[in-house]
Design a protein around this motif. Sequence first.
Motif, PDB file in Angstrom:
ATOM      1  N   ARG A  88      72.064 -38.990 -21.151  1.00 29.49           N
ATOM      2  CA  ARG A  88      72.521 -40.661 -20.729  1.00 29.49           C
ATOM      3  C   ARG A  88      72.205 -41.256 -21.868  1.00 29.49           C
ATOM      4  NH1 ARG A  88      72.486 -42.107 -15.682  1.00 29.49           N
ATOM      5  NH2 ARG A  88      70.754 -44.030 -15.763  1.00 29.49           N
ATOM      6  N   GLU A  89      71.210 -40.984 -22.849  1.00 28.55           N
ATOM      7  CA  GLU A  89      70.895 -41.919 -23.654  1.00 28.55           C
ATOM      8  C   GLU A  89      71.213 -41.627 -25.134  1.00 28.55           C
ATOM      9  OE1 GLU A  89      67.066 -39.599 -24.125  1.00 28.55           O
ATOM     10  OE2 GLU A  89      66.382 -40.900 -22.317  1.00 28.55           O
ATOM     11  N   GLY A  90      71.709 -40.332 -25.550  1.00 33.13           N
ATOM     12  CA  GLY A  90      72.524 -40.365 -26.858  1.00 33.13           C
ATOM     13  C   GLY A  90      73.509 -39.624 -26.291  1.00 33.13           C
ATOM     14  N   GLY A  91      74.657 -39.113 -25.191  1.00 31.76           N
ATOM     15  CA  GLY A  91      75.230 -38.681 -24.604  1.00 31.76           C
ATOM     16  C   GLY A  91      75.633 -36.641 -25.287  1.00 31.76           C
ATOM     17  N   ILE A  92      76.421 -35.643 -25.236  1.00 31.46           N
ATOM     18  CA  ILE A  92      76.764 -34.787 -24.772  1.00 31.46           C
ATOM     19  C   ILE A  92      75.542 -33.904 -26.719  1.00 31.46           C
ATOM     20  CG2 ILE A  92      76.638 -32.801 -25.089  1.00 31.46           C
ATOM     21  CD1 ILE A  92      78.690 -33.678 -23.433  1.00 31.46           C
ATOM     22  N   ALA A  93      75.795 -34.814 -27.821  1.00 30.08           N
ATOM     23  CA  ALA A  93      75.221 -34.718 -29.278  1.00 30.08           C
ATOM     24  C   ALA A  93      74.271 -34.892 -29.208  1.00 30.08           C
ATOM     25  CB  ALA A  93      75.928 -35.955 -30.341  1.00 30.08           C
ATOM     26  N   LYS A  94      73.041 -35.488 -28.555  1.00 32.57           N
ATOM     27  CA  LYS A  94      71.539 -35.924 -28.615  1.00 32.57           C
ATOM     28  C   LYS A  94      71.199 -33.878 -28.524  1.00 32.57           C
ATOM     29  CE  LYS A  94      68.321 -38.295 -27.661  1.00 32.57           C
ATOM     30  NZ  LYS A  94      67.443 -39.486 -26.982  1.00 32.57           N
ATOM     31  N   ASN A  95      71.527 -33.298 -27.820  1.00 26.09           N
ATOM     32  CA  ASN A  95      71.110 -32.348 -27.487  1.00 26.09           C
ATOM     33  C   ASN A  95      70.865 -30.804 -28.891  1.00 26.09           C
ATOM     34  OD1 ASN A  95      71.166 -31.676 -24.101  1.00 26.09           O
ATOM     35  ND2 ASN A  95      72.968 -32.518 -24.594  1.00 26.09           N
ATOM     36  N   TRP A  96      71.456 -32.063 -30.084  1.00 27.97           N
ATOM     37  CA  TRP A  96      70.982 -30.817 -31.202  1.00 27.97           C
ATOM     38  C   TRP A  96      70.258 -31.114 -31.342  1.00 27.97           C
ATOM     39  CZ3 TRP A  96      74.499 -27.611 -33.378  1.00 27.97           C
ATOM     40  CH2 TRP A  96      75.612 -27.553 -33.031  1.00 27.97           C
ATOM     41  N   LEU A  97      69.035 -32.035 -30.629  1.00 25.88           N
ATOM     42  CA  LEU A  97      67.760 -31.457 -31.120  1.00 25.88           C
ATOM     43  C   LEU A  97      67.562 -30.986 -30.518  1.00 25.88           C
ATOM     44  CD1 LEU A  97      67.283 -35.369 -29.663  1.00 25.88           C
ATOM     45  CD2 LEU A  97      66.461 -34.680 -32.025  1.00 25.88           C
ATOM     46  N   TRP A  98      67.884 -30.054 -29.189  1.00 20.49           N
ATOM     47  CA  TRP A  98      67.205 -28.239 -29.182  1.00 20.49           C
ATOM     48  C   TRP A  98      67.979 -27.367 -29.266  1.00 20.49           C
ATOM     49  CZ3 TRP A  98      68.572 -25.440 -25.522  1.00 20.49           C
ATOM     50  CH2 TRP A  98      69.388 -25.720 -24.862  1.00 20.49           C
ATOM     51  N   TRP A  99      69.595 -27.506 -29.911  1.00 21.18           N
ATOM     52  CA  TRP A  99      70.160 -26.946 -30.020  1.00 21.18           C
ATOM     53  C   TRP A  99      69.562 -25.986 -31.304  1.00 21.18           C
ATOM     54  CZ3 TRP A  99      75.267 -29.786 -28.174  1.00 21.18           C
ATOM     55  CH2 TRP A  99      75.640 -29.489 -26.705  1.00 21.18           C
ATOM     56  N   SER A 100      69.454 -26.783 -32.426  1.00 18.84           N
ATOM     57  CA  SER A 100      69.263 -26.348 -33.274  1.00 18.84           C
ATOM     58  C   SER A 100      67.997 -25.207 -33.540  1.00 18.84           C
ATOM     59  CB  SER A 100      68.603 -27.546 -34.315  1.00 18.84           C
ATOM     60  OG  SER A 100      67.148 -28.108 -33.746  1.00 18.84           O
ATOM     61  N   PHE A 101      67.401 -25.679 -32.880  1.00 22.05           N
ATOM     62  CA  PHE A 101      66.841 -24.660 -32.848  1.00 22.05           C
ATOM     63  C   PHE A 101      67.128 -22.398 -32.556  1.00 22.05           C
ATOM     64  CE2 PHE A 101      62.874 -27.548 -31.282  1.00 22.05           C
ATOM     65  CZ  PHE A 101      62.299 -27.969 -32.393  1.00 22.05           C
ATOM     66  N   LEU A 102      68.205 -22.815 -32.421  1.00 23.08           N
ATOM     67  CA  LEU A 102      69.295 -21.549 -31.991  1.00 23.08           C
ATOM     68  C   LEU A 102      68.782 -20.238 -33.472  1.00 23.08           C
ATOM     69  CD1 LEU A 102      70.945 -19.569 -31.136  1.00 23.08           C
ATOM     70  CD2 LEU A 102      73.317 -20.875 -31.770  1.00 23.08           C
ATOM     71  N   ILE A 103      68.652 -21.275 -34.571  1.00 21.92           N
ATOM     72  CA  ILE A 103      68.590 -20.641 -35.673  1.00 21.92           C
ATOM     73  C   ILE A 103      67.260 -20.399 -36.100  1.00 21.92           C
ATOM     74  CG2 ILE A 103      68.518 -21.225 -38.768  1.00 21.92           C
ATOM     75  CD1 ILE A 103      70.446 -23.337 -37.438  1.00 21.92           C
ATOM     76  N   THR A 104      66.020 -20.723 -35.588  1.00 25.14           N
ATOM     77  CA  THR A 104      64.989 -20.116 -35.099  1.00 25.14           C
ATOM     78  C   THR A 104      64.807 -18.493 -34.591  1.00 25.14           C
ATOM     79  OG1 THR A 104      64.290 -22.668 -35.027  1.00 25.14           O
ATOM     80  CG2 THR A 104      62.130 -20.448 -34.436  1.00 25.14           C
ATOM     81  N   GLY A 105      65.503 -19.022 -32.808  1.00 26.35           N
ATOM     82  CA  GLY A 105      65.143 -17.601 -32.348  1.00 26.35           C
ATOM     83  C   GLY A 105      66.171 -16.457 -32.681  1.00 26.35           C
ATOM     84  N   MET A 106      67.655 -16.601 -33.880  1.00 21.87           N
ATOM     85  CA  MET A 106      67.645 -15.707 -34.185  1.00 21.87           C
ATOM     86  C   MET A 106      67.541 -14.999 -35.728  1.00 21.87           C
ATOM     87  SD  MET A 106      70.700 -15.020 -32.722  1.00 21.87           S
ATOM     88  CE  MET A 106      71.767 -15.186 -31.133  1.00 21.87           C
ATOM     89  N   VAL A 107      66.586 -15.637 -36.412  1.00 16.96           N
ATOM     90  CA  VAL A 107      65.475 -14.830 -37.195  1.00 16.96           C
ATOM     91  C   VAL A 107      63.840 -13.983 -36.552  1.00 16.96           C
ATOM     92  CG1 VAL A 107      63.710 -15.980 -39.391  1.00 16.96           C
ATOM     93  CG2 VAL A 107      66.152 -17.254 -38.751  1.00 16.96           C
ATOM     94  N   THR A 108      64.123 -14.851 -34.984  1.00 13.33           N
ATOM     95  CA  THR A 108      63.056 -14.313 -34.736  1.00 13.33           C
ATOM     96  C   THR A 108      63.365 -12.195 -33.858  1.00 13.33           C
ATOM     97  OG1 THR A 108      61.995 -16.051 -33.896  1.00 13.33           O
ATOM     98  CG2 THR A 108      61.670 -13.812 -32.959  1.00 13.33           C
ATOM     99  N   VAL A 109      65.154 -13.004 -33.854  1.00 12.83           N
ATOM    100  CA  VAL A 109      64.995 -12.092 -33.171  1.00 12.83           C
ATOM    101  C   VAL A 109      65.391 -10.605 -34.532  1.00 12.83           C
ATOM    102  CG1 VAL A 109      67.509 -10.645 -32.265  1.00 12.83           C
ATOM    103  CG2 VAL A 109      66.168 -13.061 -31.652  1.00 12.83           C
ATOM    104  N   PHE A 110      66.085 -10.776 -35.849  1.00 15.89           N
ATOM    105  CA  PHE A 110      66.215  -9.774 -36.441  1.00 15.89           C
ATOM    106  C   PHE A 110      65.437  -9.546 -37.230  1.00 15.89           C
ATOM    107  CE2 PHE A 110      70.756 -11.415 -34.583  1.00 15.89           C
ATOM    108  CZ  PHE A 110      71.365 -10.156 -33.943  1.00 15.89           C
ATOM    109  N   ILE A 111      64.526 -10.826 -37.523  1.00 16.96           N
ATOM    110  CA  ILE A 111      63.339 -10.334 -38.922  1.00 16.96           C
ATOM    111  C   ILE A 111      62.038  -9.865 -38.022  1.00 16.96           C
ATOM    112  CG2 ILE A 111      62.065 -11.442 -40.828  1.00 16.96           C
ATOM    113  CD1 ILE A 111      65.271 -12.981 -41.487  1.00 16.96           C
ATOM    114  N   TYR A 112      61.306 -10.564 -37.655  1.00 16.14           N
ATOM    115  CA  TYR A 112      60.375 -10.382 -37.250  1.00 16.14           C
ATOM    116  C   TYR A 112      60.399  -9.821 -35.613  1.00 16.14           C
ATOM    117  CZ  TYR A 112      59.726 -14.174 -40.370  1.00 16.14           C
ATOM    118  OH  TYR A 112      59.763 -15.081 -41.135  1.00 16.14           O
ATOM    119  N   ALA A 113      60.826  -9.394 -35.081  1.00 20.33           N
ATOM    120  CA  ALA A 113      61.232  -8.580 -33.525  1.00 20.33           C
ATOM    121  C   ALA A 113      60.455  -7.496 -33.793  1.00 20.33           C
ATOM    122  CB  ALA A 113      62.098  -8.448 -32.533  1.00 20.33           C
TER     123      ALA A 113
END
Length: 583
Positions: A70-95
């Motif tokens: 409602r505030e910034g459209g679908i694109a505003k979800n990049w504020l949390w979609w960007s954390f996917l990179i963090t998640g994948m780093v955790t999967v393949f390096i730190y788990a």
Amino acid sequence: MVLTFSDWLVIAIFFTIVLGIGLAASKTAGKSSLEYFLAGKSMPWWLLGVSMVATTFSADTPNLVTGFVREGGIAKNWLWWSFLITGMVTVFIYARLWRRSGVLTDLEFYELRYGGKAASFLRGFRSLYLGVFFNCLIMGSVTLAAIKISSILFGIEPIYTVIIASVVVAAYSALGGIKGVIWTDFFQFGIALVGAIYAAYIAVSQPEVGGLSGLISNESLEGKLDILPDFNNTSLMVSMFIIPLAVQWWSVWYPGAEPGGGGYIAQRMLASKNEKHAVGATLFFNFAHYALRPWPWILVGLASLILFPDLQSIKAAFPEINDQYLGDDIAYPVMLTLLSPGWLGLVVASLIAAYMSTISTHLNWGSSYVVNDFYQRFVKPQASEKELVRMGRISTVVLMIIAGVLALTILENASQAFNILLLSGAGTGAIFLFRWFWWRINAITEIVGMIVATINAFILVLWVPNEKLATELMDGFTAKLLIATGITTIVWIVTALLTKPESEEKLQEFVDQIKPGIGWKRFNSRGESDLLASLMSVFVGTIGTYAALFGIGSLIYGNLFVGFGLLSICTLSVVVIFKLWKH
């Protein structure tokens, strides 16, 4: 809104099953603190992965995503979609590294990696800072969502919502420990997902919306449907897309997306059977969290803009809403009032499930910090296993009470809590990434980084209005995030370079147990050192998950060629990852 007999029957069956799972799990949970907090390290990847997804499927997440749309459209979800990179780093390096550590909580890691009084202080302080303050702030925001939902749907006063929710969730969390939490998560996730999809179906089926085709073509949604921010709007592009992808994912400590893993994600990895199960669990979690779940909430958010274009229209339709809770994020529970009897019970049960799965995880996670990293470590080291379990159950109840008080007295909306959490951890994320591989990082480095990040957050939140920092290039909050990240990062790097590293003996002990391989050549580390394969997996996994997310979106938009093309890229990424990890 009045629930029918069938609605109440569905809810009653739901509560019966949940409490039954908690009682069944309590038979083994009370044996030891290892059973209570890590289920004896015996959990399979699929169960842990679903539990992680269910935990982040909280009652406030639909509100947050709806508010963003409602505030910034679908694109505003990049504020949390960007954390996917963090998640994948955790999967393949730190788990795998976390599973090798053998610790009961991720805070216990501090005295594995560092030595002396500074390490002990760091562990003890963060057990209360994260386990109580930070954790209760998160649970308070989730409880705030429950307050908004119950007030809209049933007209229940906030205090009664908090009391009812607190008693139920604290009861089964305290009884069953982490095993009860994980199994109830598995049951609750299915209900929560079905409820979210059905709520989206009802939202787009409203005559004013006109189905998916009517939604996509509605003129009032112009600019809201774009997945990427408007490239001609520099401020939006920088704030919603560039900064999250370039800076936010590695620099910010955020629950559920901690750089290098941590919190309840680390708890699930530590509860796994072995390293492979830890990797599998986190990979499934990241794919389901970012690719499978967002679109039902997004559709509800878009439809709400057609039916309730502004806050005044919501207030007019629901005049009993307290002004304290009136915000764009309240549009999600407002849309749920459109549900018909019969199905309403299922959707209400799904919202209860989402709330309980999140709160129960945070209660057990916070309790593990209080008991293992504070009470047993500093108050009563010789405490028996039964006493530790009893303290775990007591602290579970206390944490729930604190969270309820925060929801009733301080927090106002989901975005507020999200912003506070981001700023409080800005700049510290890189420490958690590099401490596994850079021998110069010591306990003082982490302490200084934590103190500077906290001071930055208080100054920027309390005394610097966003308007003062806003420019044509970026909004005020993004500027705050960059300032906090820059200052904290520079200070901790200088601290690491100027202070004395941990002793050779302590560092060698760490390397011998973790076997990180990279960055520890002088300590004869013999761990896996195929960094290229790990980084390739991170890249391919990230691209594949984003392809699935936007492929599903393209199918919803009616772009079948693009949608199936992106899903094909997702499938190809799975094949590539399998080959990279086959050996």
